[in-house]
Design an enzyme around this catalytic site. Sequence first.
Site, PDB file in Angstrom:
ATOM      1  N   LYS A 237       0.854  -1.214   0.000  1.00 49.61           N
ATOM      2  CA  LYS A 237       0.000   0.000   0.000  1.00 49.61           C
ATOM      3  C   LYS A 237       0.872   1.240   0.000  1.00 49.61           C
ATOM      4  O   LYS A 237       2.059   1.204   0.355  1.00 49.61           O
ATOM      5  CB  LYS A 237      -0.913   0.021   1.224  1.00 49.61           C
TER       6      LYS A 237
ATOM      7  N   GLY B  70       7.597   1.231   4.817  1.00 48.35           N
ATOM      8  CA  GLY B  70       6.334   1.967   4.900  1.00 48.35           C
ATOM      9  C   GLY B  70       5.303   1.469   3.909  1.00 48.35           C
ATOM     10  O   GLY B  70       4.297   2.131   3.651  1.00 48.35           O
TER      11      GLY B  70
ATOM     12  N   GLY C 287       3.782  -1.648   4.120  1.00 43.20           N
ATOM     13  CA  GLY C 287       2.830  -2.566   4.753  1.00 43.20           C
ATOM     14  C   GLY C 287       2.992  -4.017   4.325  1.00 43.20           C
ATOM     15  O   GLY C 287       2.032  -4.794   4.438  1.00 43.20           O
ATOM     16  N   GLY C 288       4.164  -4.383   3.870  1.00 43.47           N
ATOM     17  CA  GLY C 288       4.368  -5.763   3.386  1.00 43.47           C
ATOM     18  C   GLY C 288       4.061  -6.813   4.441  1.00 43.47           C
ATOM     19  O   GLY C 288       3.324  -7.769   4.184  1.00 43.47           O
ATOM     20  N   GLY C 289       4.587  -6.645   5.650  1.00 42.84           N
ATOM     21  CA  GLY C 289       4.363  -7.617   6.729  1.00 42.84           C
ATOM     22  C   GLY C 289       2.894  -7.671   7.128  1.00 42.84           C
ATOM     23  O   GLY C 289       2.353  -8.750   7.413  1.00 42.84           O
TER      24      GLY C 289
ATOM     25  N   ASP D 156      -2.175  -1.735  10.624  1.00 42.63           N
ATOM     26  CA  ASP D 156      -2.431  -1.743   9.174  1.00 42.63           C
ATOM     27  C   ASP D 156      -3.041  -3.056   8.676  1.00 42.63           C
ATOM     28  O   ASP D 156      -3.436  -3.147   7.515  1.00 42.63           O
ATOM     29  CB  ASP D 156      -1.113  -1.533   8.399  1.00 42.63           C
TER      30      ASP D 156
HETATM   31  O1  C5P Z   1       0.285  -1.353  15.092  1.00 44.06           O
HETATM   32  P1  C5P Z   1       1.693  -1.549  14.643  1.00 44.06           P
HETATM   33  O2  C5P Z   1       2.326  -2.761  15.247  1.00 44.06           O
HETATM   34  O3  C5P Z   1       1.863  -1.499  13.163  1.00 44.06           O
HETATM   35  O4  C5P Z   1       2.496  -0.298  15.181  1.00 44.06           O
HETATM   36  C1  C5P Z   1       3.902  -0.256  15.202  1.00 44.06           C
HETATM   37  C2  C5P Z   1       4.342   0.914  16.053  1.00 44.06           C
HETATM   38  O5  C5P Z   1       4.006   2.145  15.398  1.00 44.06           O
HETATM   39  C3  C5P Z   1       3.644   0.993  17.403  1.00 44.06           C
HETATM   40  O6  C5P Z   1       4.331   0.235  18.354  1.00 44.06           O
HETATM   41  C4  C5P Z   1       3.711   2.466  17.697  1.00 44.06           C
HETATM   42  O7  C5P Z   1       4.994   2.813  18.160  1.00 44.06           O
HETATM   43  C5  C5P Z   1       3.549   3.106  16.331  1.00 44.06           C
HETATM   44  N1  C5P Z   1       2.165   3.474  16.005  1.00 44.06           N
HETATM   45  C6  C5P Z   1       1.569   4.541  16.668  1.00 44.06           C
HETATM   46  N2  C5P Z   1       0.286   4.903  16.354  1.00 44.06           N
HETATM   47  C7  C5P Z   1      -0.398   4.242  15.379  1.00 44.06           C
HETATM   48  C8  C5P Z   1       0.194   3.172  14.694  1.00 44.06           C
HETATM   49  C9  C5P Z   1       1.486   2.811  15.025  1.00 44.06           C
HETATM   50  O8  C5P Z   1       2.183   5.157  17.549  1.00 44.06           O
HETATM   51  N3  C5P Z   1      -1.634   4.631  15.084  1.00 44.06           N
END
Ligand code: C5P
Length: 298
Positions: free
Chosen positions: A10, A97, A99-101, A135
Amino acid sequence: MKLCRQSHCKINLLLNVTGRRDDGFHELEMLMLPVPIFDRLEFELTGDGIELTCNWSDIPTDSGNLAWRAAESFAAKAGVAVGVRIRLEKTIPSEGGLGGGSGNAAATLLALNKLHGQPRGQAALQELAAELGSDVPFFLQNEAAVAKGRGEIIELVAPLIGLDGKALLLVRPGFGVPTPLAYEGLARFPDASNRPLGQAGELAKRLAISSLAEAGNEFYNSLEAPVFDKYPLLKLLKGHALANGAEAALLCGSGSTVFAICPDAATAESLGQALEGRFGSQPLMQIVDLPGKFAGVN
Ligand code: C5P
């Protein structure tokens, strides 16, 4: 029985952080567009345990991998045996950035649900996806959407006809940006997260009825401020793209990929060459036609 799936990536046409939440995450709104660059996954139910292999040696093949964690939580929540063999063939770089994983995790949930005879409905899968990462819910489907909350609330939008026939150039340099680092850096740039809510929906509406040329300067990413401060090359790449034919350019999510949307493939091609001439060749430099007929996860 084996099941093969591909998982897409994405870009965020807009990422507007509007505040910090009590749970440590950030409140945001995003306009997200699926992009047809694919990882490939193969699933086979086995006797016991999760066995994950990957063509890239730097990708974790244990609980450090979101696909692995998706398989584990699916089994726990659906009450099925955890035995699965997953073969992951990566094309989408990590820490880009893109979103592959998260796409891999969503594909894993959908594949296991199918292999086990659909024990979980859409709402339950959505909930599971949100627990895995902000994501992941977006990747359970394959259309442009506004994402809200911490990213897990998905609202589909009308087709973005302003992007029709455009060419997307993705440039990812030889380093990644850890997502937590990008969000942590925001505290030093309060101006980057003081815009009102509603911009993602506005941009979606505008791209649904008017041209990209009119909407290009409304693309916005709050994370550019902290990430450009730490990695100035990314700011230079974006500036050079805008000065050399791109109608819009932006840091993708938390980076390190920068994307440029060009009027056509020829412009994207010459922009790619200009960027390479100025900054040297980059590990990922790829052109994708937009929006095309998208064939993502199912
Ligand atoms: O949800 P995800 O594991 O992708 O988030 C990775 C890191 O990105 C979180 O640990 C946080 O530090 C940050 N994050 C955030 N606010 C969001 C999404 C991600 O602070 N809305």
